[in-house]
Design a protein around this motif. Structure first.
Motif, PDB file in Angstrom:
ATOM      1  N   GLY A   1       0.789  -1.187   0.000  1.00 17.58           N
ATOM      2  CA  GLY A   1       0.000   0.000   0.000  1.00 17.58           C
ATOM      3  C   GLY A   1       0.839   1.263   0.000  1.00 17.58           C
ATOM      4  O   GLY A   1       0.465   2.228   0.660  1.00 17.58           O
ATOM      5  N   VAL A   2       1.973   1.268  -0.686  1.00 14.09           N
ATOM      6  CA  VAL A   2       2.802   2.480  -0.753  1.00 14.09           C
ATOM      7  C   VAL A   2       2.912   2.936  -2.198  1.00 14.09           C
ATOM      8  O   VAL A   2       2.662   2.178  -3.133  1.00 14.09           O
ATOM      9  CB  VAL A   2       4.217   2.245  -0.166  1.00 14.09           C
ATOM     10  N   ASP A   3       3.309   4.182  -2.373  1.00 11.03           N
ATOM     11  CA  ASP A   3       3.459   4.725  -3.720  1.00 11.03           C
ATOM     12  C   ASP A   3       4.665   4.075  -4.409  1.00 11.03           C
ATOM     13  O   ASP A   3       5.531   3.501  -3.753  1.00 11.03           O
ATOM     14  CB  ASP A   3       3.618   6.252  -3.661  1.00 11.03           C
ATOM     15  N   PRO A   4       4.723   4.142  -5.744  1.00 10.78           N
ATOM     16  CA  PRO A   4       5.795   3.468  -6.490  1.00 10.78           C
ATOM     17  C   PRO A   4       7.203   3.880  -6.066  1.00 10.78           C
ATOM     18  O   PRO A   4       8.102   3.035  -5.996  1.00 10.78           O
ATOM     19  CB  PRO A   4       5.521   3.860  -7.947  1.00 10.78           C
ATOM     20  N   GLN A   5       7.424   5.152  -5.792  1.00 10.52           N
ATOM     21  CA  GLN A   5       8.761   5.599  -5.392  1.00 10.52           C
ATOM     22  C   GLN A   5       9.160   4.971  -4.054  1.00 10.52           C
ATOM     23  O   GLN A   5      10.282   4.485  -3.903  1.00 10.52           O
ATOM     24  CB  GLN A   5       8.794   7.124  -5.299  1.00 10.52           C
ATOM     25  N   SER A   6       8.249   4.971  -3.096  1.00  4.33           N
ATOM     26  CA  SER A   6       8.542   4.375  -1.788  1.00  4.33           C
ATOM     27  C   SER A   6       8.755   2.870  -1.916  1.00  4.33           C
ATOM     28  O   SER A   6       9.640   2.301  -1.263  1.00  4.33           O
ATOM     29  CB  SER A   6       7.398   4.656  -0.807  1.00  4.33           C
ATOM     30  N   ARG A   7       7.956   2.221  -2.747  1.00  4.74           N
ATOM     31  CA  ARG A   7       8.100   0.774  -2.943  1.00  4.74           C
ATOM     32  C   ARG A   7       9.485   0.450  -3.477  1.00  4.74           C
ATOM     33  O   ARG A   7      10.153  -0.464  -2.992  1.00  4.74           O
ATOM     34  CB  ARG A   7       7.016   0.254  -3.889  1.00  4.74           C
ATOM     35  N   GLU A   8       9.944   1.193  -4.469  1.00  9.67           N
ATOM     36  CA  GLU A   8      11.281   0.952  -5.025  1.00  9.67           C
ATOM     37  C   GLU A   8      12.361   1.187  -3.977  1.00  9.67           C
ATOM     38  O   GLU A   8      13.351   0.463  -3.922  1.00  9.67           O
ATOM     39  CB  GLU A   8      11.521   1.811  -6.265  1.00  9.67           C
ATOM     40  N   HIS A   9      12.180   2.194  -3.139  1.00  5.18           N
ATOM     41  CA  HIS A   9      13.139   2.452  -2.062  1.00  5.18           C
ATOM     42  C   HIS A   9      13.162   1.276  -1.080  1.00  5.18           C
ATOM     43  O   HIS A   9      14.235   0.819  -0.672  1.00  5.18           O
ATOM     44  CB  HIS A   9      12.781   3.754  -1.332  1.00  5.18           C
ATOM     45  N   ILE A  10      11.990   0.772  -0.721  1.00  3.11           N
ATOM     46  CA  ILE A  10      11.903  -0.362   0.200  1.00  3.11           C
ATOM     47  C   ILE A  10      12.545  -1.600  -0.422  1.00  3.11           C
ATOM     48  O   ILE A  10      13.322  -2.305   0.233  1.00  3.11           O
ATOM     49  CB  ILE A  10      10.431  -0.635   0.588  1.00  3.11           C
ATOM     50  N   TYR A  11      12.239  -1.886  -1.684  1.00  3.79           N
ATOM     51  CA  TYR A  11      12.830  -3.037  -2.363  1.00  3.79           C
ATOM     52  C   TYR A  11      14.356  -2.936  -2.377  1.00  3.79           C
ATOM     53  O   TYR A  11      15.053  -3.903  -2.105  1.00  3.79           O
ATOM     54  CB  TYR A  11      12.329  -3.143  -3.806  1.00  3.79           C
ATOM     55  N   SER A  12      14.867  -1.761  -2.695  1.00  2.00           N
ATOM     56  CA  SER A  12      16.328  -1.565  -2.736  1.00  2.00           C
ATOM     57  C   SER A  12      16.941  -1.797  -1.360  1.00  2.00           C
ATOM     58  O   SER A  12      17.996  -2.429  -1.244  1.00  2.00           O
ATOM     59  CB  SER A  12      16.663  -0.156  -3.217  1.00  2.00           C
ATOM     60  N   MET A  13      16.288  -1.292  -0.330  1.00  2.00           N
ATOM     61  CA  MET A  13      16.792  -1.453   1.025  1.00  2.00           C
ATOM     62  C   MET A  13      16.788  -2.936   1.436  1.00  2.00           C
ATOM     63  O   MET A  13      17.764  -3.440   2.001  1.00  2.00           O
ATOM     64  CB  MET A  13      15.943  -0.639   2.005  1.00  2.00           C
ATOM     65  N   VAL A  14      15.712  -3.654   1.130  1.00  2.00           N
ATOM     66  CA  VAL A  14      15.632  -5.070   1.466  1.00  2.00           C
ATOM     67  C   VAL A  14      16.718  -5.852   0.732  1.00  2.00           C
ATOM     68  O   VAL A  14      17.416  -6.681   1.327  1.00  2.00           O
ATOM     69  CB  VAL A  14      14.231  -5.638   1.143  1.00  2.00           C
ATOM     70  N   LYS A  15      16.905  -5.576  -0.548  1.00  2.00           N
ATOM     71  CA  LYS A  15      17.940  -6.267  -1.333  1.00  2.00           C
ATOM     72  C   LYS A  15      19.333  -5.980  -0.782  1.00  2.00           C
ATOM     73  O   LYS A  15      20.176  -6.878  -0.707  1.00  2.00           O
ATOM     74  CB  LYS A  15      17.842  -5.873  -2.800  1.00  2.00           C
ATOM     75  N   ARG A  16      19.589  -4.727  -0.384  1.00  2.00           N
ATOM     76  CA  ARG A  16      20.892  -4.377   0.186  1.00  2.00           C
ATOM     77  C   ARG A  16      21.119  -5.112   1.493  1.00  2.00           C
ATOM     78  O   ARG A  16      22.188  -5.690   1.729  1.00  2.00           O
ATOM     79  CB  ARG A  16      20.989  -2.869   0.419  1.00  2.00           C
TER      80      ARG A  16
END
Length: 87
Positions: free
Chosen positions: A1-16
């Protein structure tokens, strides 16, 4: 339930964090997220864990059994839980 920019930030953080060896527990209803971000996926129904496998193990276990050309975690989830898309 987050906007696309926040989702990409979260995905990047999880992958890191994964590359740093950090264990992350991700609860999601989106099988695409699980396939993209997780090393192991627990299929749950009514608060109970039914199975825990890697994506490759799920594909090996259910790919032939379901006889589907385009097997993915969403189809495997529906098969394991006995649900249909409209349930």
């Amino acid at each position: 339930g987050v906007d696309p920019q926040s989702r990409e930030h979260i995905y990047s953080m999880v992958k890191r964090l994964k590359t740093e060896g950090v264990t992350i527990i991700l609860a999601t209803h989106y099988m695409f997220e699980a396939e993209t971000l997780c090393d192991r996926i627990a299929i749950m129904e009514s608060g109970k864990v039914l199975m825990v496998h890697t994506i490759e193990e799920y594909m090996s276990l259910f790919g032939v059994k379901l006889e589907l050309e385009q097997i993915n975690m969403e189809k495997i989830f529906l098969h394991i839980t006995g649900k249909e898309l409209r349930d």
